[in-house]
Design a protein around this motif. Structure first.
Motif, short mmCIF file in Angstrom:
data_model
loop_
_atom_site.label_atom_id
_atom_site.label_comp_id
_atom_site.label_asym_id
_atom_site.label_seq_id
_atom_site.Cartn_x
_atom_site.Cartn_y
_atom_site.Cartn_z
N UNK A 100 -24.87 18.06 -65.54
CA UNK A 100 -25.90 17.74 -64.56
C UNK A 100 -25.78 18.74 -63.41
N UNK A 101 -26.45 18.48 -62.30
CA UNK A 101 -26.33 19.38 -61.15
C UNK A 101 -26.76 18.65 -59.88
N UNK A 102 -26.25 19.13 -58.76
CA UNK A 102 -26.69 18.67 -57.45
C UNK A 102 -27.51 19.80 -56.83
N UNK A 103 -28.74 19.49 -56.51
CA UNK A 103 -29.62 20.47 -55.87
C UNK A 103 -29.65 20.17 -54.37
N UNK A 104 -29.16 21.12 -53.59
CA UNK A 104 -29.10 20.96 -52.13
C UNK A 104 -30.10 21.91 -51.50
N UNK A 105 -31.12 21.34 -50.88
CA UNK A 105 -32.16 22.13 -50.21
C UNK A 105 -32.04 21.93 -48.71
N UNK A 106 -32.09 23.04 -47.96
CA UNK A 106 -31.99 22.99 -46.51
C UNK A 106 -33.21 23.64 -45.88
N UNK A 107 -33.46 23.30 -44.64
CA UNK A 107 -34.54 23.95 -43.91
C UNK A 107 -34.22 25.44 -43.78
N UNK A 108 -35.26 26.28 -43.71
CA UNK A 108 -35.02 27.73 -43.60
C UNK A 108 -34.07 28.06 -42.45
N UNK A 109 -33.10 28.93 -42.75
CA UNK A 109 -32.14 29.35 -41.74
C UNK A 109 -30.87 28.52 -41.70
N UNK A 110 -30.87 27.33 -42.35
CA UNK A 110 -29.68 26.51 -42.36
C UNK A 110 -28.78 26.89 -43.54
N UNK A 111 -27.51 26.55 -43.43
CA UNK A 111 -26.54 26.89 -44.48
C UNK A 111 -25.54 25.75 -44.62
N UNK A 112 -24.89 25.73 -45.78
CA UNK A 112 -23.78 24.84 -46.02
C UNK A 112 -22.66 25.64 -46.68
N UNK A 113 -21.50 25.01 -46.86
CA UNK A 113 -20.30 25.77 -47.21
C UNK A 113 -19.93 25.67 -48.69
N UNK A 114 -19.32 26.73 -49.16
CA UNK A 114 -18.69 26.80 -50.47
C UNK A 114 -17.45 25.93 -50.48
#
Length: 263
Positions: A41-55
């Protein structure tokens, strides 16, 4: 049938502001039951433009993602297949991130083969724009054993993983370990072709509770040497299994995932 979900997150306020309610959306991609009996399966993480999350190993300035599967059923084990992240430098501090969107394949091994999986998960992660704050959300899905058609979106994410050591031509990886006052110093010596310009080495301990310093690395021909320090909660030297050290080398041309090293 698979039930997909996105649950409204619990937002954490920062001193300089709070996270917009719609900054992040997490969706479970149901995937398929593989020929070996696991479920991809997979987790799809979508953020607003310019935002980031961590590895998974975000660097000193980042917040590592933490997953809790305790409400789930028929899961024996969970394996993440992290796509290659971006390496960024802000104010002299290196962080390792995903911008805007990332699809993280997650492979589940059922406790009872041939039966559906029930996911009841929670993730705590960090999201950043001008500020960085912790962010939590819950998610759930039912993954049927009858789903056998591979999802091309998940396959594309799997193809973005760092190369294996064997495929990348890694001939040898050794780790010299010496005690320091509050932990261990690890010197990894890797015989492998260059991954390209701006090569970065990330060394991970088998236990996320162990703090690992940003590794300094130098290359001489086909030999890459990287040095880091590991400090456990006890602030003292500890036993470390070299075979469980994980080393990722990332350059402008490719990234390589090295599982374990020898003495």
């Amino acid at each position: 049938m698979c039930s997909l979900l996105l649950i409204a997150p619990a937002l954490a306020a920062a001193q300089s502001g709070s996270v917009p309610k719609d900054v992040l959306k997490l969706t479970v991609l149901p995937g398929w039951r593989t020929t070996t009996g696991t479920h991809m399966a997979a987790l799809k993480i979508q953020m607003k433009p310019g935002w980031k999350t961590y590895w998974r190993a975000p660097g000193d300035g980042g917040i590592p993602p933490q997953f809790d599967w305790s409400g789930s059923s028929n899961i024996r084990s969970v394996q993440f297949h992290w796509p290659r992240p971006e390496v960024t430098n802000t104010n002299g501090m290196r962080t390792i991130v995903y911008h805007n969107e990332v699809i993280v394949p997650v492979e589940f091994t059922p406790a009872k083969p041939g039966q559906p999986l029930t996911l009841m998960g929670r993730v705590d992660l960090g999201v950043c724009n001008d500020i960085c704050v912790p962010y939590s959300t819950s998610f759930s899905a039912t993954l049927s054993a009858d789903m056998t058609k591979a999802d091309p979106v998940i396959r594309a994410a799997l193809a973005k993983q760092p190369m294996s050591a064997a495929k990348a031509g890694v001939r040898r990886a050794t780790c010299a370990i010496e005690p320091i006052s509050d932990g261990l110093r690890v010197t990894a010596t890797i015989t492998m072709p260059s991954t390209g310009a701006n090569e970065v080495t990330v060394i991970e301990a088998p236990d996320q509770n162990i703090w690992v310093a940003e590794a300094s690395s130098v290359r001489s021909g086909n030999t890459l040497t990287a040095i880091t320090e590991m400090v456990p909660p006890s602030n003292a030297p500890f036993m470390l299994d070299r075979s469980k050290i994980r080393i990722t080398v990332m350059g402008s041309k490719r990234a390589v995932d090295i599982q374990g090293c020898t003495g």
